[in-house]
Scaffold this motif. Sequence first.
Motif, mmCIF file in Angstrom:
data_model
loop_
_atom_site.group_PDB
_atom_site.id
_atom_site.type_symbol
_atom_site.label_atom_id
_atom_site.label_comp_id
_atom_site.label_asym_id
_atom_site.label_seq_id
_atom_site.Cartn_x
_atom_site.Cartn_y
_atom_site.Cartn_z
ATOM 1 N N PHE A 9 -15.152 67.274 25.417
ATOM 2 C CA PHE A 9 -15.660 67.372 26.779
ATOM 3 C C PHE A 9 -15.778 68.838 27.191
ATOM 4 O O PHE A 9 -16.785 69.283 27.733
ATOM 5 C CB PHE A 9 -14.701 66.643 27.721
ATOM 6 C CG PHE A 9 -15.363 65.939 28.869
ATOM 7 C CD1 PHE A 9 -16.538 66.411 29.426
ATOM 8 C CD2 PHE A 9 -14.772 64.808 29.428
ATOM 9 C CE1 PHE A 9 -17.142 65.769 30.501
ATOM 10 C CE2 PHE A 9 -15.366 64.160 30.497
ATOM 11 C CZ PHE A 9 -16.544 64.647 31.036
ATOM 12 N N ARG A 10 -14.720 69.603 26.895
ATOM 13 C CA ARG A 10 -14.723 71.021 27.257
ATOM 14 C C ARG A 10 -15.795 71.791 26.485
ATOM 15 O O ARG A 10 -16.467 72.666 27.033
ATOM 16 C CB ARG A 10 -13.345 71.630 26.982
ATOM 17 C CG ARG A 10 -13.244 73.100 27.408
ATOM 18 C CD ARG A 10 -11.817 73.585 27.320
ATOM 19 N NE ARG A 10 -11.310 73.545 25.971
ATOM 20 C CZ ARG A 10 -10.017 73.650 25.659
ATOM 21 N NH1 ARG A 10 -9.118 73.765 26.617
ATOM 22 N NH2 ARG A 10 -9.623 73.627 24.409
ATOM 23 N N ALA A 11 -15.944 71.451 25.197
ATOM 24 C CA ALA A 11 -16.964 72.127 24.391
ATOM 25 C C ALA A 11 -18.364 71.888 24.956
ATOM 26 O O ALA A 11 -19.220 72.775 24.924
ATOM 27 C CB ALA A 11 -16.888 71.648 22.944
ATOM 28 N N ALA A 37 -6.647 63.988 23.108
ATOM 29 C CA ALA A 37 -6.857 65.432 22.982
ATOM 30 C C ALA A 37 -8.224 65.754 22.402
ATOM 31 O O ALA A 37 -8.898 66.692 22.850
ATOM 32 C CB ALA A 37 -5.753 66.037 22.110
ATOM 33 N N VAL A 38 -8.648 64.974 21.402
ATOM 34 C CA VAL A 38 -9.973 65.188 20.810
ATOM 35 C C VAL A 38 -11.064 64.962 21.853
ATOM 36 O O VAL A 38 -12.028 65.741 21.959
ATOM 37 C CB VAL A 38 -10.184 64.256 19.596
ATOM 38 C CG1 VAL A 38 -11.640 64.256 19.148
ATOM 39 C CG2 VAL A 38 -9.282 64.674 18.444
ATOM 40 N N ASN A 39 -10.917 63.906 22.653
ATOM 41 C CA ASN A 39 -11.904 63.604 23.690
ATOM 42 C C ASN A 39 -11.997 64.742 24.705
ATOM 43 O O ASN A 39 -13.094 65.166 25.086
ATOM 44 C CB ASN A 39 -11.523 62.292 24.386
ATOM 45 C CG ASN A 39 -12.517 61.896 25.456
ATOM 46 O OD1 ASN A 39 -13.701 61.768 25.196
ATOM 47 N ND2 ASN A 39 -12.019 61.704 26.673
ATOM 48 N N GLN A 40 -10.853 65.260 25.129
ATOM 49 C CA GLN A 40 -10.852 66.337 26.101
ATOM 50 C C GLN A 40 -11.439 67.616 25.514
ATOM 51 O O GLN A 40 -12.175 68.344 26.193
ATOM 52 C CB GLN A 40 -9.429 66.585 26.604
ATOM 53 C CG GLN A 40 -8.889 65.453 27.466
ATOM 54 C CD GLN A 40 -7.463 65.684 27.919
ATOM 55 O OE1 GLN A 40 -6.856 66.704 27.606
ATOM 56 N NE2 GLN A 40 -6.896 64.727 28.644
ATOM 57 N N ARG A 41 -11.113 67.896 24.243
ATOM 58 C CA ARG A 41 -11.649 69.100 23.604
ATOM 59 C C ARG A 41 -13.175 69.021 23.490
ATOM 60 O O ARG A 41 -13.879 70.016 23.707
ATOM 61 C CB ARG A 41 -11.016 69.263 22.225
ATOM 62 C CG ARG A 41 -11.388 70.541 21.491
ATOM 63 C CD ARG A 41 -10.732 71.754 22.132
ATOM 64 N NE ARG A 41 -9.290 71.658 22.137
ATOM 65 C CZ ARG A 41 -8.491 72.024 21.112
ATOM 66 N NH1 ARG A 41 -9.034 72.517 20.007
ATOM 67 N NH2 ARG A 41 -7.184 71.935 21.212
ATOM 68 N N VAL A 44 -18.302 68.677 35.284
ATOM 69 C CA VAL A 44 -17.120 69.509 35.534
ATOM 70 C C VAL A 44 -16.012 68.676 36.174
ATOM 71 O O VAL A 44 -14.850 68.713 35.762
ATOM 72 C CB VAL A 44 -17.471 70.707 36.436
ATOM 73 C CG1 VAL A 44 -16.211 71.470 36.847
ATOM 74 C CG2 VAL A 44 -18.442 71.635 35.726
ATOM 75 N N VAL A 45 -16.389 67.912 37.192
ATOM 76 C CA VAL A 45 -15.409 67.067 37.882
ATOM 77 C C VAL A 45 -14.838 66.026 36.921
ATOM 78 O O VAL A 45 -13.615 65.791 36.888
ATOM 79 C CB VAL A 45 -16.049 66.387 39.105
ATOM 80 C CG1 VAL A 45 -15.086 65.377 39.726
ATOM 81 C CG2 VAL A 45 -16.463 67.434 40.140
ATOM 82 N N ASP A 46 -15.696 65.416 36.120
ATOM 83 C CA ASP A 46 -15.227 64.419 35.154
ATOM 84 C C ASP A 46 -14.254 65.040 34.153
ATOM 85 O O ASP A 46 -13.240 64.436 33.785
ATOM 86 C CB ASP A 46 -16.409 63.807 34.407
ATOM 87 C CG ASP A 46 -17.238 62.877 35.276
ATOM 88 O OD1 ASP A 46 -16.751 62.482 36.354
ATOM 89 O OD2 ASP A 46 -18.378 62.558 34.874
ATOM 90 N N TYR A 47 -14.577 66.237 33.690
ATOM 91 C CA TYR A 47 -13.702 66.918 32.740
ATOM 92 C C TYR A 47 -12.342 67.224 33.370
ATOM 93 O O TYR A 47 -11.292 66.981 32.764
ATOM 94 C CB TYR A 47 -14.346 68.214 32.253
ATOM 95 C CG TYR A 47 -13.373 69.121 31.550
ATOM 96 C CD1 TYR A 47 -12.836 68.767 30.312
ATOM 97 C CD2 TYR A 47 -12.959 70.317 32.137
ATOM 98 C CE1 TYR A 47 -11.907 69.586 29.677
ATOM 99 C CE2 TYR A 47 -12.046 71.132 31.513
ATOM 100 C CZ TYR A 47 -11.525 70.762 30.282
ATOM 101 O OH TYR A 47 -10.606 71.572 29.663
ATOM 102 N N CYS A 48 -12.350 67.736 34.581
ATOM 103 C CA CYS A 48 -11.094 68.056 35.254
ATOM 104 C C CYS A 48 -10.265 66.795 35.502
ATOM 105 O O CYS A 48 -9.041 66.805 35.350
ATOM 106 C CB CYS A 48 -11.371 68.774 36.574
ATOM 107 S SG CYS A 48 -12.077 70.429 36.364
#
Length: 253
Positions: free
Chosen positions: A122-124, A116-120, A138-142
Amino acid sequence: MGGGADGWDDGSLPFWERENATPPAKPRTPPKDHDGHRDRLRERFASAGPDALADYELLELLLFRFIPRRDTKPIAKALLARFGTLEDVLNAPADLLTEVDGIGDATALDIRVVTAVNQRAFRASLRSREILSSWSAVVDYCHASMAHETREQFRILFLDRRNALIADEVQQVGTVNHTPVYPREVMGRALALSASALVLVHNHPSGDPNPSRADIEMTKTLVGVAEALGIQIHDHLIIGRNGHFSFRAQQLL
């Protein structure tokens, strides 16, 4: 007389009680010290970087923090054997993680927190960028957010006039092969956020990112409604475990 082999019988009980008495539990012997191995692994990571370590060794480094008194090498290898890749381990549901010997509820939750921390983060990082100039990110994040979900999700990236990210929201969650999408709700949310453009994203839990006929028709409907409101749809991405499908790249948008 003196105590027996376990040192608990001091001769103070009658023989018929001594024979059936349960000895007190022995003091637990501290687990084998693995500090030497852990220190060497940490030093190798610090001096040579993560590429110098195998996947199971990186996983060991993580598990050191969660399971401080056990040898985590066999646990790390068991996780990779069960789930296949490091990415799959980090994205595995907690209930499946606990099926691996050595992983309890607390450790499974810790692994999910790391994800979850990694995804957050990434989004930031996307919020500070112009989305269309950072398309691979964007693709990597999705992919990181959705590729391992067991049910379909319909996600929307809402963009402002500069194509910077305003919001990233999961609009609907469906079944293993279908997610209901309601154009009125999509556009209503876009107007509420004053979004000028959208990126549509959904996942295919089957792993195959190719669109269904329903996916194509739904996209056409959303594009038509968006155009009437002056909102541009830049792309519709379908995320599979091993790849993605872009409507824009395939000239379906």
